[in-house]
Design a protein around this motif. Structure first.
Motif, PDB file in Angstrom:
ATOM      1  N   GLN A  68     -41.927  -3.137 102.523  1.00 56.73           N
ATOM      2  CA  GLN A  68     -42.389  -1.959 103.269  1.00 56.73           C
ATOM      3  C   GLN A  68     -41.361  -1.403 104.251  1.00 56.73           C
ATOM      4  O   GLN A  68     -41.450  -0.256 104.653  1.00 56.73           O
ATOM      5  CB  GLN A  68     -43.682  -2.287 104.032  1.00 56.73           C
ATOM      6  CG  GLN A  68     -44.730  -1.245 103.884  1.00 56.73           C
ATOM      7  CD  GLN A  68     -46.068  -1.677 104.455  1.00 56.73           C
ATOM      8  OE1 GLN A  68     -46.367  -2.870 104.574  1.00 56.73           O
ATOM      9  NE2 GLN A  68     -46.893  -0.717 104.794  1.00 56.73           N
ATOM     10  N   ASN A  69     -40.373  -2.193 104.644  1.00 59.58           N
ATOM     11  CA  ASN A  69     -39.462  -1.752 105.712  1.00 59.58           C
ATOM     12  C   ASN A  69     -37.984  -1.812 105.377  1.00 59.58           C
ATOM     13  O   ASN A  69     -37.161  -1.386 106.173  1.00 59.58           O
ATOM     14  CB  ASN A  69     -39.690  -2.619 106.969  1.00 59.58           C
ATOM     15  CG  ASN A  69     -41.104  -2.495 107.489  1.00 59.58           C
ATOM     16  OD1 ASN A  69     -41.597  -1.396 107.678  1.00 59.58           O
ATOM     17  ND2 ASN A  69     -41.770  -3.625 107.697  1.00 59.58           N
ATOM     18  N   ASN A 118     -55.663   0.930  93.669  1.00 60.28           N
ATOM     19  CA  ASN A 118     -54.447   0.123  93.767  1.00 60.28           C
ATOM     20  C   ASN A 118     -53.855  -0.083  92.374  1.00 60.28           C
ATOM     21  O   ASN A 118     -54.602  -0.246  91.404  1.00 60.28           O
ATOM     22  CB  ASN A 118     -54.747  -1.242  94.397  1.00 60.28           C
ATOM     23  CG  ASN A 118     -55.119  -1.120  95.856  1.00 60.28           C
ATOM     24  OD1 ASN A 118     -54.510  -0.382  96.617  1.00 60.28           O
ATOM     25  ND2 ASN A 118     -56.155  -1.848  96.270  1.00 60.28           N
ATOM     26  N   GLU A 170     -39.586   4.546  96.105  1.00 60.68           N
ATOM     27  CA  GLU A 170     -40.217   5.364  97.147  1.00 60.68           C
ATOM     28  C   GLU A 170     -40.759   6.661  96.549  1.00 60.68           C
ATOM     29  O   GLU A 170     -40.066   7.352  95.798  1.00 60.68           O
ATOM     30  CB  GLU A 170     -39.197   5.667  98.236  1.00 60.68           C
ATOM     31  CG  GLU A 170     -39.768   6.296  99.467  1.00 60.68           C
ATOM     32  CD  GLU A 170     -38.741   6.407 100.576  1.00 60.68           C
ATOM     33  OE1 GLU A 170     -39.168   6.476 101.736  1.00 60.68           O
ATOM     34  OE2 GLU A 170     -37.531   6.433 100.287  1.00 60.68           O
ATOM     35  N   ASP A 173     -47.909   7.695  97.902  1.00 60.89           N
ATOM     36  CA  ASP A 173     -48.799   6.536  98.010  1.00 60.89           C
ATOM     37  C   ASP A 173     -49.931   6.615  96.985  1.00 60.89           C
ATOM     38  O   ASP A 173     -50.489   7.688  96.746  1.00 60.89           O
ATOM     39  CB  ASP A 173     -49.427   6.459  99.404  1.00 60.89           C
ATOM     40  CG  ASP A 173     -48.417   6.140 100.490  1.00 60.89           C
ATOM     41  OD1 ASP A 173     -47.348   5.586 100.172  1.00 60.89           O
ATOM     42  OD2 ASP A 173     -48.701   6.451 101.667  1.00 60.89           O
ATOM     43  N   ASN A 178     -53.113  -0.364  99.867  1.00 61.85           N
ATOM     44  CA  ASN A 178     -51.827  -1.018 100.085  1.00 61.85           C
ATOM     45  C   ASN A 178     -50.722   0.030 100.108  1.00 61.85           C
ATOM     46  O   ASN A 178     -50.998   1.224 100.036  1.00 61.85           O
ATOM     47  CB  ASN A 178     -51.574  -2.118  99.036  1.00 61.85           C
ATOM     48  CG  ASN A 178     -51.428  -1.574  97.630  1.00 61.85           C
ATOM     49  OD1 ASN A 178     -50.978  -0.455  97.417  1.00 61.85           O
ATOM     50  ND2 ASN A 178     -51.817  -2.373  96.652  1.00 61.85           N
ATOM     51  N   TRP A 179     -49.473  -0.412 100.205  1.00 60.60           N
ATOM     52  CA  TRP A 179     -48.370   0.542 100.382  1.00 60.60           C
ATOM     53  C   TRP A 179     -47.659   0.896  99.072  1.00 60.60           C
ATOM     54  O   TRP A 179     -46.596   1.513  99.083  1.00 60.60           O
ATOM     55  CB  TRP A 179     -47.378   0.012 101.409  1.00 60.60           C
ATOM     56  CG  TRP A 179     -46.678  -1.261 101.000  1.00 60.60           C
ATOM     57  CD1 TRP A 179     -47.158  -2.527 101.093  1.00 60.60           C
ATOM     58  CD2 TRP A 179     -45.366  -1.360 100.445  1.00 60.60           C
ATOM     59  NE1 TRP A 179     -46.218  -3.417 100.623  1.00 60.60           N
ATOM     60  CE2 TRP A 179     -45.113  -2.732 100.226  1.00 60.60           C
ATOM     61  CE3 TRP A 179     -44.377  -0.430 100.117  1.00 60.60           C
ATOM     62  CZ2 TRP A 179     -43.910  -3.200  99.684  1.00 60.60           C
ATOM     63  CZ3 TRP A 179     -43.186  -0.890  99.578  1.00 60.60           C
ATOM     64  CH2 TRP A 179     -42.952  -2.267  99.369  1.00 60.60           C
ATOM     65  N   MET A 181     -46.396   2.716  95.681  1.00 57.97           N
ATOM     66  CA  MET A 181     -46.046   4.126  95.500  1.00 57.97           C
ATOM     67  C   MET A 181     -45.732   4.448  94.035  1.00 57.97           C
ATOM     68  O   MET A 181     -45.383   3.561  93.266  1.00 57.97           O
ATOM     69  CB  MET A 181     -44.823   4.464  96.354  1.00 57.97           C
ATOM     70  CG  MET A 181     -45.059   4.362  97.842  1.00 57.97           C
ATOM     71  SD  MET A 181     -43.531   4.615  98.810  1.00 57.97           S
ATOM     72  CE  MET A 181     -42.831   2.971  98.777  1.00 57.97           C
TER      73      MET A 181
END
Length: 199
Positions: A68-69, A118, A170, A173, A178-179, A181
């Motif tokens: 995520q980061n 999801n 990336e 979403d 959840n994150w 993509m």
């Protein structure tokens, strides 16, 4: 001579057929699952500058986000006039342990998802395990299987400075909580400029 009951023969036939449905193909130490005649996959290690086909620029490039980061690398899209070429490439401190790719026409909503929105990674059409880890994974998808507006979800299991992480190309979403993509793109964004293979 003892006769085998008909029901036993039918059961054996069903078991044999079922066992062949989810075949795995081994390429070196990489395991490719859900083999589809409309795609193929290659991998590489080391400096990738002269290991891939050279284009003026990819149709598009997006970050490969880990945990995520962290930007663990990129996912790029090229087109050679026949195949859409999706390439995962990691940065120096990261490597790829597994990749999962789902691609299809956006209008058909072909990326497998749960009822809550999801992604169901285990149901993605294309999956490859990489042992040992690799730096580059390239999927070739026959563009004839796609329409102008296509979507793909590019997932990876990566290893890096923070340990093992899940990673996504990336994009937009998913509807779930959840994150994860996916990426929406157009085939017409890709121009073929006589690619040359650098050796």
């Amino acid at each position: 001579m003892k006769k085998i009951p008909l029901i036993t023969l039918a059961l054996i036939a069903v078991l044999f057929t079922t066992s062949c449905e989810n075949e795995e193909t081994f390429v070196d130490n990489n395991t490719v699952t859900n083999v589809d005649p409309n795609f193929r996959v290659t991998t590489a290690n080391g400096n990738t500058a002269n290991q891939r086909m050279s284009y003026d620029e990819p149709c598009m490039t997006t970050n490969l986000i880990a945990g995520q980061n962290h930007i663990a690398g990129t996912v790029s899209v090229d087109f050679d006039g026949v195949d859409l070429i999706i390439t995962y490439t990691t940065n120096a401190d990261w490597s790829i342990q597994a990749t999962h790719l789902s691609i299809g026409n956006c209008a058909d909503q072909t990326i497998p998802t749960t009822g809550s929105g999801n992604p169901k990674i285990g149901h993605f059409e294309h999956s490859t395990n990489h042992n040992p880890d690799v730096d580059v994974v390239t999927y070739y998808i026959d563009s004839a299987a796609l329409t102008e507006n296509y979507c793909f979800a590019a997932h990876a299991e990566v290893n890096g400075p923070t340990g093992g992480e899940t990673a996504w190309a990336e994009g937009t979403d998913f509807d779930g909580n959840n994150w994860a993509m996916y990426v929406e793109a157009l085939l017409s964004d890709c121009n073929v400029d006589n690619p040359e293979t650098e050796r």
